[in-house]
Design an enzyme around this catalytic site. Structure first.
Site, PDB file in Angstrom:
ATOM      1  N   LYS A 299       0.829  -1.194   0.000  1.00 37.17           N
ATOM      2  CA  LYS A 299       0.000   0.000   0.000  1.00 37.17           C
ATOM      3  C   LYS A 299       0.873   1.258   0.000  1.00 37.17           C
ATOM      4  O   LYS A 299       0.419   2.329  -0.330  1.00 37.17           O
ATOM      5  CB  LYS A 299      -0.869   0.044   1.276  1.00 37.17           C
ATOM      6  CG  LYS A 299      -1.729  -1.163   1.513  1.00 37.17           C
ATOM      7  CD  LYS A 299      -2.435  -0.948   2.890  1.00 37.17           C
ATOM      8  CE  LYS A 299      -2.978  -2.232   3.413  1.00 37.17           C
ATOM      9  NZ  LYS A 299      -3.434  -2.084   4.811  1.00 37.17           N
ATOM     10  N   GLY A 300       2.111   1.099   0.407  1.00 39.93           N
ATOM     11  CA  GLY A 300       2.959   2.256   0.705  1.00 39.93           C
ATOM     12  C   GLY A 300       3.214   3.196  -0.455  1.00 39.93           C
ATOM     13  O   GLY A 300       3.455   4.384  -0.262  1.00 39.93           O
TER      14      GLY A 300
ATOM     15  N   GLU B  62       7.441   1.846  -6.373  1.00 39.23           N
ATOM     16  CA  GLU B  62       7.560   1.394  -4.981  1.00 39.23           C
ATOM     17  C   GLU B  62       7.883   2.589  -4.088  1.00 39.23           C
ATOM     18  O   GLU B  62       8.446   3.591  -4.545  1.00 39.23           O
ATOM     19  CB  GLU B  62       8.669   0.325  -4.938  1.00 39.23           C
ATOM     20  CG  GLU B  62       9.017  -0.247  -3.596  1.00 39.23           C
ATOM     21  CD  GLU B  62       7.881  -0.975  -2.887  1.00 39.23           C
ATOM     22  OE1 GLU B  62       6.851  -0.319  -2.612  1.00 39.23           O
ATOM     23  OE2 GLU B  62       8.037  -2.162  -2.563  1.00 39.23           O
ATOM     24  N   ASP B  63       7.524   2.489  -2.809  1.00 37.73           N
ATOM     25  CA  ASP B  63       7.853   3.576  -1.886  1.00 37.73           C
ATOM     26  C   ASP B  63       9.317   3.524  -1.470  1.00 37.73           C
ATOM     27  O   ASP B  63      10.009   4.524  -1.454  1.00 37.73           O
ATOM     28  CB  ASP B  63       6.930   3.555  -0.643  1.00 37.73           C
ATOM     29  CG  ASP B  63       6.894   2.203   0.066  1.00 37.73           C
ATOM     30  OD1 ASP B  63       7.524   1.232  -0.418  1.00 37.73           O
ATOM     31  OD2 ASP B  63       6.228   2.116   1.113  1.00 37.73           O
TER      32      ASP B  63
ATOM     33  N   ASP C 212      14.493  -1.441   0.557  1.00 38.52           N
ATOM     34  CA  ASP C 212      15.260  -1.526   1.805  1.00 38.52           C
ATOM     35  C   ASP C 212      16.280  -2.652   1.658  1.00 38.52           C
ATOM     36  O   ASP C 212      17.361  -2.445   1.121  1.00 38.52           O
ATOM     37  CB  ASP C 212      14.242  -1.754   2.936  1.00 38.52           C
ATOM     38  CG  ASP C 212      14.856  -1.907   4.305  1.00 38.52           C
ATOM     39  OD1 ASP C 212      16.078  -1.786   4.432  1.00 38.52           O
ATOM     40  OD2 ASP C 212      14.116  -2.144   5.273  1.00 38.52           O
TER      41      ASP C 212
ATOM     42  N   LYS D  41      17.079   2.727   0.646  1.00 41.08           N
ATOM     43  CA  LYS D  41      17.778   2.669   1.917  1.00 41.08           C
ATOM     44  C   LYS D  41      19.063   1.898   1.723  1.00 41.08           C
ATOM     45  O   LYS D  41      19.067   0.898   1.019  1.00 41.08           O
ATOM     46  CB  LYS D  41      16.901   1.901   2.894  1.00 41.08           C
ATOM     47  CG  LYS D  41      16.743   2.547   4.236  1.00 41.08           C
ATOM     48  CD  LYS D  41      16.058   1.601   5.165  1.00 41.08           C
ATOM     49  CE  LYS D  41      14.690   2.064   5.553  1.00 41.08           C
ATOM     50  NZ  LYS D  41      14.091   1.235   6.594  1.00 41.08           N
TER      51      LYS D  41
ATOM     52  N   PHE E 132      14.304   3.691  10.052  1.00 43.41           N
ATOM     53  CA  PHE E 132      12.903   3.473   9.716  1.00 43.41           C
ATOM     54  C   PHE E 132      12.200   4.812   9.482  1.00 43.41           C
ATOM     55  O   PHE E 132      12.319   5.732  10.287  1.00 43.41           O
ATOM     56  CB  PHE E 132      12.189   2.692  10.830  1.00 43.41           C
ATOM     57  CG  PHE E 132      10.894   2.127  10.361  1.00 43.41           C
ATOM     58  CD1 PHE E 132      10.866   0.944   9.627  1.00 43.41           C
ATOM     59  CD2 PHE E 132       9.698   2.794  10.603  1.00 43.41           C
ATOM     60  CE1 PHE E 132       9.667   0.428   9.153  1.00 43.41           C
ATOM     61  CE2 PHE E 132       8.496   2.289  10.130  1.00 43.41           C
ATOM     62  CZ  PHE E 132       8.489   1.107   9.399  1.00 43.41           C
ATOM     63  N   VAL E 133      11.490   4.909   8.365  1.00 39.93           N
ATOM     64  CA  VAL E 133      10.839   6.169   8.007  1.00 39.93           C
ATOM     65  C   VAL E 133       9.338   5.973   7.800  1.00 39.93           C
ATOM     66  O   VAL E 133       8.882   4.871   7.493  1.00 39.93           O
ATOM     67  CB  VAL E 133      11.461   6.790   6.733  1.00 39.93           C
ATOM     68  CG1 VAL E 133      12.919   7.153   6.953  1.00 39.93           C
ATOM     69  CG2 VAL E 133      11.310   5.870   5.532  1.00 39.93           C
TER      70      VAL E 133
ATOM     71  N   ASP F 129       4.063   3.676   6.371  1.00 39.82           N
ATOM     72  CA  ASP F 129       3.429   3.551   7.683  1.00 39.82           C
ATOM     73  C   ASP F 129       4.299   2.839   8.699  1.00 39.82           C
ATOM     74  O   ASP F 129       5.290   2.199   8.353  1.00 39.82           O
ATOM     75  CB  ASP F 129       2.126   2.754   7.551  1.00 39.82           C
ATOM     76  CG  ASP F 129       2.415   1.259   7.344  1.00 39.82           C
ATOM     77  OD1 ASP F 129       3.210   0.934   6.446  1.00 39.82           O
ATOM     78  OD2 ASP F 129       1.872   0.438   8.094  1.00 39.82           O
TER      79      ASP F 129
ATOM     80  N   ARG G  47       0.715   7.387   7.464  1.00 39.00           N
ATOM     81  CA  ARG G  47       0.769   7.420   5.996  1.00 39.00           C
ATOM     82  C   ARG G  47       0.447   8.796   5.425  1.00 39.00           C
ATOM     83  O   ARG G  47       0.918   9.165   4.369  1.00 39.00           O
ATOM     84  CB  ARG G  47      -0.248   6.443   5.394  1.00 39.00           C
ATOM     85  CG  ARG G  47       0.132   4.992   5.511  1.00 39.00           C
ATOM     86  CD  ARG G  47      -0.776   4.163   4.614  1.00 39.00           C
ATOM     87  NE  ARG G  47      -0.822   2.774   5.023  1.00 39.00           N
ATOM     88  CZ  ARG G  47       0.088   1.864   4.687  1.00 39.00           C
ATOM     89  NH1 ARG G  47       1.100   2.193   3.943  1.00 39.00           N
ATOM     90  NH2 ARG G  47      -0.039   0.612   5.097  1.00 39.00           N
TER      91      ARG G  47
END
Ligand code: IMP
Length: 178
Positions: free
Chosen positions: A41-42, A97-98, A101, A129, A150-151, A157, A163
């Site tokens: 969902k990001g 994609e958000d 990582d 990242k 972590f962001v 979220d 979000r």
């Protein structure tokens, strides 16, 4: 004690960078059938802004991939849903994609999408990242490099919270860590 949020990337910087990425995507895909595959969902907020800046025709589709659940560290296990339903054969595909990582999610997703016969397959991520144990993923369109923290915000979220923040923030959960 509440979670603590530290500003990392402002809404203004994001807006400017998203417009630049859209220009780059346009230039690279003029005259070609283009599909954006948006990772739920990001990436939804990033994708919504990006789409409105891309001035060439394209279609969209969605996949769902999750490796975090409610944790703030990647579990390493990647679940994909619905990717087999995509109609991308013969299309130039950009996965939106958000954040990449460890790269596990993206590597699994790219492998699954490749089976569906796209003409080309590229990655567009807002954030990359840099983690030590990362799986190398080639990223053609990248918004920002960020440290291994972590962001949240701008679609991302922590246990479904934060979000809707307009910028990207580093999250330090109330339990510590981060
Ligand atoms: P990877 O498989 O480790 O590359 O994880 C990628 C996915 O984990 C992304 O699509 C995000 O949904 C989620 N993720 C990774 N880092 C963060 C973060 O800092 N905040 C929120 N979600 C994250």
């Amino acid at each position: 004690m509440a979670d603590s949020l530290r500003p990392l990337i402002s809404a203004r910087r994001i807006r400017k960078r998203v417009a630049e990425l859209a220009r780059q995507i346009e230039e690279d895909h003029r005259g070609a059938p283009l599909t954006l595959v948006i990772v739920l969902k990001g990436a939804t907020i990033f994708a919504a802004d990006l789409m409105r800046q891309i001035g060439i025709p394209f279609v969209i589709d969605f996949v769902r991939a999750s490796s975090y659940g409610k944790a703030a560290r990647s579990s390493g296990a990647v679940m994909l849903r619905d990717e087999a339903l995509l109609d991308i054969a013969g299309h130039h595909v950009i996965v939106v994609e958000d954040i990449v990582d460890t790269g596990l999610t993206m590597a699994a997703l790219l492998a699954a999408l490749r089976q569906l016969g796209p003409t080309s397959l590229d990655v567009c991520t807002l954030l990359h990242k840099h983690v030590a144990a990362a799986r190398p993923v080639e990223i053609r369109y990248k918004g920002f490099d960020i440290p291994d923290k972590f962001v949240v915000g701008y679609g991302m979220d922590y246990a479904e919270r934060y979000r809707s923040l307009p910028g990207v923030y580093r999250l330090i959960p109330k339990s510590g860590g981060g």
